[in-house]
Design an enzyme around this catalytic site. Structure first.
Site, mmCIF file in Angstrom:
data_model
loop_
_atom_site.group_PDB
_atom_site.id
_atom_site.type_symbol
_atom_site.label_atom_id
_atom_site.label_comp_id
_atom_site.label_asym_id
_atom_site.label_seq_id
_atom_site.Cartn_x
_atom_site.Cartn_y
_atom_site.Cartn_z
ATOM 1 N N HIS A 132 1.111 -1.172 0.066
ATOM 2 C CA HIS A 132 0.021 -0.003 -0.025
ATOM 3 C C HIS A 132 0.930 1.080 -0.253
ATOM 4 O O HIS A 132 1.887 1.295 0.847
ATOM 5 C CB HIS A 132 -0.798 0.234 1.167
ATOM 6 C CG HIS A 132 -2.058 -0.667 1.123
ATOM 7 N ND1 HIS A 132 -3.082 -0.670 1.717
ATOM 8 C CD2 HIS A 132 -2.431 -1.829 0.075
ATOM 9 C CE1 HIS A 132 -4.153 -1.630 1.584
ATOM 10 N NE2 HIS A 132 -3.558 -2.459 0.688
ATOM 11 N N TYR A 175 -8.791 5.247 8.119
ATOM 12 C CA TYR A 175 -8.962 5.716 9.753
ATOM 13 C C TYR A 175 -9.894 6.626 9.784
ATOM 14 O O TYR A 175 -9.958 7.752 9.211
ATOM 15 C CB TYR A 175 -7.676 6.071 10.179
ATOM 16 C CG TYR A 175 -6.585 4.899 10.335
ATOM 17 C CD1 TYR A 175 -5.956 4.284 9.393
ATOM 18 C CD2 TYR A 175 -6.598 4.068 11.489
ATOM 19 C CE1 TYR A 175 -5.040 3.507 9.239
ATOM 20 C CE2 TYR A 175 -5.588 3.205 11.620
ATOM 21 C CZ TYR A 175 -4.839 2.834 10.665
ATOM 22 O OH TYR A 175 -3.763 1.785 10.522
ATOM 23 N N PRO A 190 -3.852 -0.534 18.962
ATOM 24 C CA PRO A 190 -3.696 -1.032 17.571
ATOM 25 C C PRO A 190 -3.761 -0.012 16.692
ATOM 26 O O PRO A 190 -3.515 0.121 15.254
ATOM 27 C CB PRO A 190 -4.799 -2.067 17.219
ATOM 28 C CG PRO A 190 -5.595 -1.768 18.331
ATOM 29 C CD PRO A 190 -4.962 -1.089 19.490
ATOM 30 N N LYS A 195 1.365 -0.941 15.177
ATOM 31 C CA LYS A 195 2.519 -1.144 15.405
ATOM 32 C C LYS A 195 2.972 -2.274 16.101
ATOM 33 O O LYS A 195 4.220 -2.686 16.233
ATOM 34 C CB LYS A 195 3.229 0.227 16.327
ATOM 35 C CG LYS A 195 3.329 1.491 15.507
ATOM 36 C CD LYS A 195 4.544 1.413 14.714
ATOM 37 C CE LYS A 195 4.587 2.385 13.534
ATOM 38 N NZ LYS A 195 3.983 1.843 12.096
ATOM 39 N N TYR A 210 4.290 5.995 10.432
ATOM 40 C CA TYR A 210 3.151 4.877 10.027
ATOM 41 C C TYR A 210 4.048 3.758 9.136
ATOM 42 O O TYR A 210 3.816 2.623 9.541
ATOM 43 C CB TYR A 210 2.136 5.627 9.029
ATOM 44 C CG TYR A 210 1.141 4.430 9.117
ATOM 45 C CD1 TYR A 210 -0.014 4.245 9.937
ATOM 46 C CD2 TYR A 210 1.096 3.648 7.670
ATOM 47 C CE1 TYR A 210 -1.100 3.244 9.935
ATOM 48 C CE2 TYR A 210 -0.041 2.693 7.654
ATOM 49 C CZ TYR A 210 -1.210 2.480 8.749
ATOM 50 O OH TYR A 210 -1.899 1.638 8.416
HETATM 51 P P1 RFL Z 1 1.487 -13.028 20.945
HETATM 52 O O1 RFL Z 1 1.181 -13.149 19.609
HETATM 53 O O2 RFL Z 1 0.528 -12.903 22.270
HETATM 54 O O3 RFL Z 1 2.313 -14.508 21.338
HETATM 55 C C1 RFL Z 1 2.580 -15.022 22.536
HETATM 56 C C2 RFL Z 1 2.702 -16.565 22.649
HETATM 57 O O4 RFL Z 1 3.074 -17.022 24.111
HETATM 58 C C3 RFL Z 1 1.885 -17.968 24.508
HETATM 59 N N1 RFL Z 1 2.192 -18.155 25.591
HETATM 60 C C4 RFL Z 1 2.521 -19.011 26.249
HETATM 61 N N2 RFL Z 1 3.277 -20.230 26.023
HETATM 62 C C5 RFL Z 1 3.786 -21.025 27.069
HETATM 63 N N3 RFL Z 1 3.942 -20.847 28.066
HETATM 64 C C6 RFL Z 1 3.065 -19.668 28.689
HETATM 65 N N4 RFL Z 1 3.122 -19.514 30.208
HETATM 66 C C7 RFL Z 1 2.583 -18.747 27.726
HETATM 67 N N5 RFL Z 1 1.849 -17.567 27.900
HETATM 68 C C8 RFL Z 1 1.566 -17.072 26.788
HETATM 69 C C9 RFL Z 1 0.561 -17.682 23.674
HETATM 70 O O5 RFL Z 1 -0.218 -18.628 23.862
HETATM 71 C C10 RFL Z 1 0.899 -16.926 22.505
HETATM 72 O O6 RFL Z 1 1.031 -17.832 21.421
HETATM 73 O O7 RFL Z 1 2.811 -12.299 21.300
HETATM 74 P P2 RFL Z 1 4.038 -11.822 20.231
HETATM 75 O O8 RFL Z 1 4.616 -12.868 19.406
HETATM 76 O O9 RFL Z 1 4.876 -11.002 20.930
HETATM 77 O O10 RFL Z 1 3.406 -11.126 19.145
HETATM 78 C C11 RFL Z 1 2.909 -9.656 19.208
HETATM 79 C C12 RFL Z 1 1.534 -9.434 18.469
HETATM 80 O O11 RFL Z 1 0.853 -10.872 18.473
HETATM 81 C C13 RFL Z 1 1.007 -8.267 18.979
HETATM 82 O O12 RFL Z 1 1.714 -7.406 19.064
HETATM 83 C C14 RFL Z 1 -0.222 -7.758 17.742
HETATM 84 O O13 RFL Z 1 -0.931 -8.507 17.362
HETATM 85 C C15 RFL Z 1 -0.965 -6.529 18.487
HETATM 86 N N6 RFL Z 1 -2.417 -6.677 18.103
HETATM 87 C C16 RFL Z 1 -2.428 -5.987 16.892
HETATM 88 N N7 RFL Z 1 -1.352 -5.332 16.492
HETATM 89 C C17 RFL Z 1 -1.468 -4.607 15.363
HETATM 90 O O14 RFL Z 1 -0.387 -4.031 14.756
HETATM 91 N N8 RFL Z 1 -2.378 -4.438 14.452
HETATM 92 C C18 RFL Z 1 -3.540 -5.283 15.015
HETATM 93 O O15 RFL Z 1 -4.691 -5.004 14.590
HETATM 94 C C19 RFL Z 1 -3.813 -5.854 16.405
HETATM 95 N N9 RFL Z 1 -4.768 -6.419 16.996
HETATM 96 C C20 RFL Z 1 -3.402 -7.255 18.662
HETATM 97 C C21 RFL Z 1 -4.608 -6.997 18.024
HETATM 98 C C22 RFL Z 1 -3.381 -7.664 19.721
HETATM 99 C C23 RFL Z 1 -4.428 -8.413 20.386
HETATM 100 N N10 RFL Z 1 -4.189 -9.127 21.903
HETATM 101 C C24 RFL Z 1 -2.733 -9.112 22.343
HETATM 102 C C25 RFL Z 1 -5.342 -9.212 22.816
HETATM 103 C C26 RFL Z 1 -5.625 -7.762 18.626
HETATM 104 C C27 RFL Z 1 -5.529 -8.370 19.814
HETATM 105 C C28 RFL Z 1 -6.799 -8.861 20.359
HETATM 106 C C1 PHB Z 2 -5.874 -4.765 10.802
HETATM 107 O O1 PHB Z 2 -6.011 -5.025 9.597
HETATM 108 O O2 PHB Z 2 -6.397 -5.445 11.569
HETATM 109 C C2 PHB Z 2 -5.544 -3.499 11.261
HETATM 110 C C3 PHB Z 2 -4.826 -2.687 10.425
HETATM 111 C C4 PHB Z 2 -4.471 -1.447 11.082
HETATM 112 C C5 PHB Z 2 -4.260 -1.107 12.164
HETATM 113 C C6 PHB Z 2 -5.006 -1.845 13.034
HETATM 114 C C7 PHB Z 2 -5.742 -3.243 12.639
HETATM 115 O O3 PHB Z 2 -3.961 0.113 12.692
#
Ligand code: RFL
Ligand code: PHB
Length: 389
Positions: A72, A200, A292, A296, A383
């Site tokens: 994008h 957004y 989110p 980042k 961004y």
């Molecule tokens: P993760 O993905 O949470 O993975 C951590 C893993 O550790 C496991 N775990 C354990 N394993 C063994 N023993 C234990 N005691 C454990 N405790 C936990 C878990 O099962 C899991 O598999 O962290 P990681 O790898 O650091 O990755 C980070 C990303 O996942 C996170 O920063 C992003 O997804 C944040 N986030 C979003 N970021 C964006 O940039 N855009 C988004 O739209 C976005 N949506 C989100 C999100 C995070 C969410 N969370 C954490 C609730 C939406 C949600 C719902």
């Molecule tokens: C998503 O596609 O899930 C998404 C994209 C941009 C954001 C947050 C979530 O800032």
């Protein structure tokens, strides 16, 4: 069992670190409390910075991303019923890549399986010990049997609710946190995106985001109350609310359909300092959370992993300097992304107790932003992702 680096967590942080370390000849074992399918079922981030794309290439898992991901060149901000495009490529020379976290994780899992690298899914009662000394140990149970993993370092890649950060003595760690008074209700649906770039939206009724996973799969969000339950939102109620927050002409072009996933995420800013405790390192969501709005979270996880991988690989080549600087280097970048995510969140959401002054400040800032190439450039360079120092 023995290894050099025990990695706790098979999210994107743990799997990417494992892949990069293996390619540098550093042995590692990944322990994950859930099943692989459960990890893949979590719908999260969708936007990758160029540095994340480069790291996935470096890890040898970039092929499908380049074939199927959508580069994008811009992003839109919408307020007062008007859409304004921010020309990311023109302002910064960089693009972002739309490719879902689920797909990144799937590619990393496939590469790990293909290389037959040791991974234990459904590892229960994981506990970390002795990281203040020379011989850390990780204990866990699997299928009812107790196991011990002896290692030289532990990488805490176990997310916000993980065991690693919780195992650090309280006096050794500082926690900085801000919890926002709303959440995001997200819907994934197999319908073509309403626009070829993300939108957004700042609206009286609350924030909305039009995102996507492919040309046929859309991801939409609306700001919701923390008291809401995803099950109480019918698909019709969601589409209706989203349409009310979009300009009329955009809403008219929105294609709706049955949701294939619907969930609510709370919004939080959080940083733990430092990120190193003897032979235990925290990376990704284990060490910090961003709301989110700036896209980042996953990108910060990837750059933490890059610093840690460089530090560990150098250590095993006889140079400990980068490892000694891991926490400070990672935190310098993390705080800048925290600032950007917090400011985007503050700019774009409706704050229940914000009052008219706060609303006027948002409107003035948005009007200034889209009239000033300098302000648009500042937004664009954050961004697309700040450089790794
Ligand atoms: P993760 O993905 O949470 O993975 C951590 C893993 O550790 C496991 N775990 C354990 N394993 C063994 N023993 C234990 N005691 C454990 N405790 C936990 C878990 O099962 C899991 O598999 O962290 P990681 O790898 O650091 O990755 C980070 C990303 O996942 C996170 O920063 C992003 O997804 C944040 N986030 C979003 N970021 C964006 O940039 N855009 C988004 O739209 C976005 N949506 C989100 C999100 C995070 C969410 N969370 C954490 C609730 C939406 C949600 C719902
Ligand atoms: C998503 O596609 O899930 C998404 C994209 C941009 C954001 C947050 C979530 O800032």
């Amino acid at each position: 069992m023995k290894t050099q680096v025990a990695i706790i967590g098979a999210g994107p942080s743990g799997l990417l670190l494992g892949q990069l370390l293996s390619r540098a000849g550093v042995a590692n074992v990944v322990l994950e409390q859930r099943s692989a399918d459960y990890v893949l079922g979590r719908i999260r981030a969708g936007v990758l910075e160029q540095v994340t794309v480069d790291l996935l290439d470096e890890a040898g898992v970039g092929a499908r991303m380049h074939a199927e991901g959508l580069p994008h060149d811009g992003v839109e901000l919408c307020f007062d019923g008007q859409r304004h495009r921010i020309d990311l490529l023109g302002l910064t020379g960089k693009r972002v890549m739309v490719y879902g976290q689920t797909e990144v994780t799937r590619d990393l899992m496939a590469a790990r399986a293909e290389a037959a690298l040791p991974t234990v899914y459904e590892a229960e009662n994981v506990s970390v010990h002795g990281f203040d000394g020379d011989r850390p140990v990780v204990r866990y149970t699997k299928d009812g049997a107790a196991h011990e993993l002896q290692c030289e370092f532990i990488a805490g890649c176990d997310g916000f609710h993980g065991v690693c950060r919780a195992s650090v003595p309280a006096e050794a760690i500082a926690l900085h946190e801000k919890v926002y008074p709303f959440g995001w209700l997200g819907v994934l649906a197999d319908v073509p995106p309403v626009n070829h770039e993300l939108i957004y939206v700042n609206h009286e009724r609350g924030f909305a985001l039009c995102s996507q996973r492919s040309r046929t799969r859309s991801r939409y969000y609306v700001q919701c109350s923390l008291d809401d339950n995803a099950e109480d939102w019918s698909d019709a109620a969601f589409w209706n609310e989203l349409k009310r927050r979009l300009p009329e002409a955009t809403a008219a072009g929105l294609v709706t359909g049955p949701s294939i996933e619907k969930s609510i995420a709370p919004l939080r800013s959080f940083v733990a300092e430092p990120l190193r405790f003897g032979r235990l390192f925290l990376a990704g969501d284990a060490g910090h959370i961003v709301p989110p709005t700036g896209a980042k979270g996953l990108n910060l996880a990837a750059t933490d992993v890059a610093y840690l991988w460089q530090g560990l690989a150098d250590h095993y080549r006889g140079n400990g300097t980068a490892l000694a600087h891991y926490s400070a280097r990672a935190l310098a970048r993390i705080w800048k992304a925290e600032r950007f995510s917090w400011s985007m969140t503050t700019l774009m959401h409706r704050f229940p107790d914000g009052g008219s002054f706060a609303r006027k400040m948002q409107q003035a800032e948005l009007a200034y932003l889209v009239s000033s190439p300098a302000a648009m450039t500042a937004l664009a360079e954050n961004y697309v992702g700040l450089p790794m120092d």
